[in-house]
Design a protein around this motif. Structure first.
Motif, PDB file in Angstrom:
ATOM      1  N   ILE A  88       0.805  -1.223   0.000  1.00 41.64           N
ATOM      2  CA  ILE A  88       0.000   0.000   0.000  1.00 41.64           C
ATOM      3  C   ILE A  88       0.833   1.266   0.000  1.00 41.64           C
ATOM      4  CG2 ILE A  88      -2.006  -1.078   1.105  1.00 41.64           C
ATOM      5  CD1 ILE A  88      -1.050   0.270   3.728  1.00 41.64           C
ATOM      6  N   LEU A  89       2.071   1.184   0.477  1.00 44.08           N
ATOM      7  CA  LEU A  89       2.900   2.402   0.513  1.00 44.08           C
ATOM      8  C   LEU A  89       3.234   2.904  -0.886  1.00 44.08           C
ATOM      9  CD1 LEU A  89       5.338   1.713   3.495  1.00 44.08           C
ATOM     10  CD2 LEU A  89       3.110   2.847   3.497  1.00 44.08           C
ATOM     11  N   SER A  90       3.100   2.031  -1.870  1.00 49.03           N
ATOM     12  CA  SER A  90       3.383   2.440  -3.247  1.00 49.03           C
ATOM     13  C   SER A  90       2.323   3.388  -3.807  1.00 49.03           C
ATOM     14  CB  SER A  90       3.498   1.206  -4.149  1.00 49.03           C
ATOM     15  OG  SER A  90       2.246   0.544  -4.245  1.00 49.03           O
ATOM     16  N   VAL A  91       1.176   3.476  -3.141  1.00 44.57           N
ATOM     17  CA  VAL A  91       0.106   4.349  -3.640  1.00 44.57           C
ATOM     18  C   VAL A  91      -0.137   5.548  -2.722  1.00 44.57           C
ATOM     19  CG1 VAL A  91      -1.039   2.529  -4.945  1.00 44.57           C
ATOM     20  CG2 VAL A  91      -1.686   2.904  -2.560  1.00 44.57           C
ATOM     21  N   LYS A 138      -7.616  -4.865   9.366  1.00 38.03           N
ATOM     22  CA  LYS A 138      -7.145  -5.400  10.648  1.00 38.03           C
ATOM     23  C   LYS A 138      -5.694  -5.865  10.541  1.00 38.03           C
ATOM     24  CE  LYS A 138      -8.346  -8.692  14.289  1.00 38.03           C
ATOM     25  NZ  LYS A 138      -9.288  -9.765  14.720  1.00 38.03           N
ATOM     26  N   TRP A 139      -5.340  -6.463   9.397  1.00 39.68           N
ATOM     27  CA  TRP A 139      -3.958  -6.913   9.198  1.00 39.68           C
ATOM     28  C   TRP A 139      -3.013  -5.708   9.135  1.00 39.68           C
ATOM     29  CZ3 TRP A 139      -0.293  -6.309   5.235  1.00 39.68           C
ATOM     30  CH2 TRP A 139       0.822  -7.166   5.313  1.00 39.68           C
ATOM     31  N   HIS A 140      -3.375  -4.690   8.398  1.00 37.40           N
ATOM     32  CA  HIS A 140      -2.524  -3.503   8.268  1.00 37.40           C
ATOM     33  C   HIS A 140      -2.371  -2.771   9.599  1.00 37.40           C
ATOM     34  CE1 HIS A 140      -3.398  -4.226   4.014  1.00 37.40           C
ATOM     35  NE2 HIS A 140      -2.351  -3.477   3.735  1.00 37.40           N
ATOM     36  N   GLU A 141      -3.422  -2.780  10.424  1.00 40.97           N
ATOM     37  CA  GLU A 141      -3.371  -2.078  11.713  1.00 40.97           C
ATOM     38  C   GLU A 141      -2.357  -2.708  12.670  1.00 40.97           C
ATOM     39  OE1 GLU A 141      -7.880  -0.243  12.199  1.00 40.97           O
ATOM     40  OE2 GLU A 141      -7.501  -2.320  12.774  1.00 40.97           O
ATOM     41  N   HIS A 142      -1.979  -3.942  12.410  1.00 47.24           N
ATOM     42  CA  HIS A 142      -0.970  -4.598  13.238  1.00 47.24           C
ATOM     43  C   HIS A 142       0.339  -3.805  13.252  1.00 47.24           C
ATOM     44  CE1 HIS A 142       1.590  -7.806  14.900  1.00 47.24           C
ATOM     45  NE2 HIS A 142       2.438  -7.524  13.926  1.00 47.24           N
ATOM     46  N   PHE A 143       0.613  -3.057  12.190  1.00 44.90           N
ATOM     47  CA  PHE A 143       1.890  -2.359  12.048  1.00 44.90           C
ATOM     48  C   PHE A 143       1.854  -0.921  12.586  1.00 44.90           C
ATOM     49  CE2 PHE A 143       1.629  -5.580   8.695  1.00 44.90           C
ATOM     50  CZ  PHE A 143       2.758  -6.335   9.010  1.00 44.90           C
ATOM     51  N   ILE A 144       0.719  -0.510  13.165  1.00 43.83           N
ATOM     52  CA  ILE A 144       0.636   0.820  13.777  1.00 43.83           C
ATOM     53  C   ILE A 144       1.374   0.797  15.116  1.00 43.83           C
ATOM     54  CG2 ILE A 144      -0.892   2.613  14.688  1.00 43.83           C
ATOM     55  CD1 ILE A 144      -3.058   1.651  12.800  1.00 43.83           C
ATOM     56  N   ASP A 145       2.155   1.811  15.370  1.00 48.74           N
ATOM     57  CA  ASP A 145       2.910   1.906  16.621  1.00 48.74           C
ATOM     58  C   ASP A 145       1.963   1.833  17.825  1.00 48.74           C
ATOM     59  OD1 ASP A 145       4.368   3.219  18.918  1.00 48.74           O
ATOM     60  OD2 ASP A 145       5.938   3.325  17.386  1.00 48.74           O
ATOM     61  N   ASN A 146       2.333   1.015  18.797  1.00 50.44           N
ATOM     62  CA  ASN A 146       1.481   0.827  19.979  1.00 50.44           C
ATOM     63  C   ASN A 146       1.365   2.079  20.842  1.00 50.44           C
ATOM     64  OD1 ASN A 146       0.918  -1.880  19.400  1.00 50.44           O
ATOM     65  ND2 ASN A 146       2.794  -2.577  20.414  1.00 50.44           N
ATOM     66  N   ILE A 189      -5.156   7.081  11.475  1.00 55.41           N
ATOM     67  CA  ILE A 189      -4.272   6.259  10.637  1.00 55.41           C
ATOM     68  C   ILE A 189      -5.056   5.128   9.980  1.00 55.41           C
ATOM     69  CG2 ILE A 189      -2.263   4.732  10.657  1.00 55.41           C
ATOM     70  CD1 ILE A 189      -1.157   6.408  12.984  1.00 55.41           C
ATOM     71  N   SER A 190      -6.017   4.575  10.708  1.00 56.60           N
ATOM     72  CA  SER A 190      -6.840   3.501  10.146  1.00 56.60           C
ATOM     73  C   SER A 190      -7.657   3.986   8.954  1.00 56.60           C
ATOM     74  CB  SER A 190      -7.772   2.925  11.223  1.00 56.60           C
ATOM     75  OG  SER A 190      -7.037   2.238  12.208  1.00 56.60           O
ATOM     76  N   LYS A 191      -8.128   5.217   9.034  1.00 56.03           N
ATOM     77  CA  LYS A 191      -8.859   5.787   7.896  1.00 56.03           C
ATOM     78  C   LYS A 191      -7.950   5.923   6.678  1.00 56.03           C
ATOM     79  CE  LYS A 191     -12.328   8.394  10.518  1.00 56.03           C
ATOM     80  NZ  LYS A 191     -12.856   9.740  10.859  1.00 56.03           N
ATOM     81  N   LYS A 209      -8.245   3.870   3.023  1.00 53.72           N
ATOM     82  CA  LYS A 209      -8.184   4.552   1.724  1.00 53.72           C
ATOM     83  C   LYS A 209      -7.103   3.938   0.830  1.00 53.72           C
ATOM     84  CE  LYS A 209      -6.007   8.421   1.405  1.00 53.72           C
ATOM     85  NZ  LYS A 209      -5.578   9.838   1.523  1.00 53.72           N
ATOM     86  N   LEU A 210      -5.944   3.652   1.416  1.00 50.57           N
ATOM     87  CA  LEU A 210      -4.830   3.094   0.638  1.00 50.57           C
ATOM     88  C   LEU A 210      -5.109   1.668   0.190  1.00 50.57           C
ATOM     89  CD1 LEU A 210      -1.799   4.431   2.719  1.00 50.57           C
ATOM     90  CD2 LEU A 210      -2.659   5.307   0.527  1.00 50.57           C
ATOM     91  N   ILE A 211      -5.756   0.879   1.034  1.00 54.46           N
ATOM     92  CA  ILE A 211      -6.114  -0.492   0.664  1.00 54.46           C
ATOM     93  C   ILE A 211      -7.020  -0.482  -0.561  1.00 54.46           C
ATOM     94  CG2 ILE A 211      -7.409  -2.547   1.379  1.00 54.46           C
ATOM     95  CD1 ILE A 211      -6.489  -1.870   4.287  1.00 54.46           C
ATOM     96  N   LEU A 212      -8.030   0.365  -0.521  1.00 53.75           N
ATOM     97  CA  LEU A 212      -8.956   0.450  -1.645  1.00 53.75           C
ATOM     98  C   LEU A 212      -8.255   0.982  -2.895  1.00 53.75           C
ATOM     99  CD1 LEU A 212     -12.057   1.868   0.262  1.00 53.75           C
ATOM    100  CD2 LEU A 212     -11.730  -0.472  -0.548  1.00 53.75           C
ATOM    101  N   LYS A 213      -7.398   1.957  -2.703  1.00 46.67           N
ATOM    102  CA  LYS A 213      -6.666   2.551  -3.817  1.00 46.67           C
ATOM    103  C   LYS A 213      -5.745   1.536  -4.479  1.00 46.67           C
ATOM    104  CE  LYS A 213      -3.796   6.653  -4.773  1.00 46.67           C
ATOM    105  NZ  LYS A 213      -3.110   7.799  -4.130  1.00 46.67           N
ATOM    106  N   LYS A 214      -5.115   0.689  -3.660  1.00 48.10           N
ATOM    107  CA  LYS A 214      -4.185  -0.310  -4.177  1.00 48.10           C
ATOM    108  C   LYS A 214      -4.916  -1.483  -4.832  1.00 48.10           C
ATOM    109  CE  LYS A 214      -0.343  -2.567  -4.828  1.00 48.10           C
ATOM    110  NZ  LYS A 214       0.641  -2.127  -5.847  1.00 48.10           N
ATOM    111  N   ARG A 215      -6.004  -1.918  -4.225  1.00 46.64           N
ATOM    112  CA  ARG A 215      -6.641  -3.166  -4.663  1.00 46.64           C
ATOM    113  C   ARG A 215      -7.671  -3.016  -5.779  1.00 46.64           C
ATOM    114  NH1 ARG A 215      -7.584  -7.235   0.441  1.00 46.64           N
ATOM    115  NH2 ARG A 215      -5.404  -7.373   1.096  1.00 46.64           N
TER     116      ARG A 215
END
Length: 316
Positions: free
Chosen positions: A155-158, A225-233, A243-245, A249-255
């Protein structure tokens, strides 16, 4: 649980094609599919993939494992109560093997597992070394086979590089691995900890069609939920939501590769009238919420397929 397993079992369109591809690969291995195989389905969800395995290998016993109790309850209700070839257990695969369910451990630790199957699940295990060690303890030496796939989402590519606030927020609070890091950790975990060899890799980008409104409003919560695992605790609850929002947006943009207008009854897909992909990826396309017409969307995913065989290693 946020997602209804009964709904998931009938709407997980994106996973069934790859599951069938994995089964096709199993049949190409040096393994007698007409023998009474013992198959472990890692991350079996509501039992869809376990059912496919049972149909494809009629003499086999299927042991399905999933961390979500509701998924296992659904699988037991629909499969194991009707057929004694199925056994389902709630199990966190991220735990060391000696912490697994006692009944399950006794069932598996004799090293009598012929095949380990996993479809759309391994990416949820964030320490491949721990699971690798567990696989080594249950898979038959020399003849045991692993057939699995691993999802990744770049997702970082988008990310919009012109949005400085968003870029700084993600850089500071999202500890997201590169695809190279993520997949490499898995491959070396399978090689060094599971003691697998003859490892074969295949990368592809499967596509499938979803109802747009359903994917955007409901199904997207699973990859989120998988992507949120990488958010700083350390982040606050409000910042986590922000950040979840962004991640959604990025998940939808990428997929999402295209929007396909269609009639509500789904009989006609007007591919010539597709909304421009750039509109989709920039979030500019409007949903058609009219009762008589809806949109479909084409989803593309990044998937690594792995086939490997256990070594002649009796060390436990």
């Amino acid at each position: 649980m946020e997602f209804d397993p009964s709904k998931y079992s009938t709407t997980s369109f994106d996973s069934m094609g790859p599951a069938l591809k994995l089964i096709h690969l199993i049949k190409k291995q040096i393994i007698d599919i007409n023998q009474p195989l013992r198959i472990v389905d890692l991350g079996c969800g509501p039992g869809n993939s376990s059912c496919l395995l049972a149909e494809s290998f009629p003499q086999s016993t299927i042991i399905g494992l999933d961390v979500v109790p509701e998924m296992i309850e659904h699988a037991k209700k629909n499969f194991s109560k009707k057929n004694d070839r199925f056994k389902f257990f709630v199990q966190d695969l991220g735990l060391p093997f000696d912490k697994w369910n006692t009944e399950l451990r006794e069932l598996l630790q004799t090293k009598q597992v012929d095949l380990i199957f996993s479809n759309y699940a391994l990416q949820w295990i964030f320490n491949p070394s721990i699971l690798g060690d567990s696989l080594r303890k249950i898979l038959k030496p020399k003849t045991g086979v692993l057939v699995a796939n691993i999802l990744f989402s770049d997702i970082l590519s988008v990310v919009d590089q012109n949005d400085q606030y968003e870029c700084k927020l993600l850089e500071k609070y999202l500890h997201y691995p590169s695809e190279k890091q993520f997949i490499s950790e898995w491959i070396f975990g399978l090689k060094n900890d599971a003691h697998l060899n003859d490892i074969w890799l295949h990368y592809w980008q499967p596509k499938c069609i979803y109802p747009e409104k359903y994917y955007r409003e409901s199904y997207v919560k699973i990859p989120l939920k998988w992507h949120e695992h990488f958010i700083d605790n350390s982040v606050s609850e409000d910042l986590r939501k922000e950040i979840s929002k962004i991640l959604t947006k990025l998940i939808l943009k990428k997929r999402i590769t295209r929007i396909i207008p269609r009639k509500m009854n789904g009989l006609n897909h007007h591919h010539n009238d597709d909304v421009d992909v750039n509109q989709v990826k920039n979030g500019d396309a409007n949903d058609d919420d009219d009762d008589d017409e809806m949109n479909d969307i084409e989803i593309e995913q990044q998937l690594w397929t792995v086939v490997a065989r256990s070594s002649n290693d009796n060390f436990v």
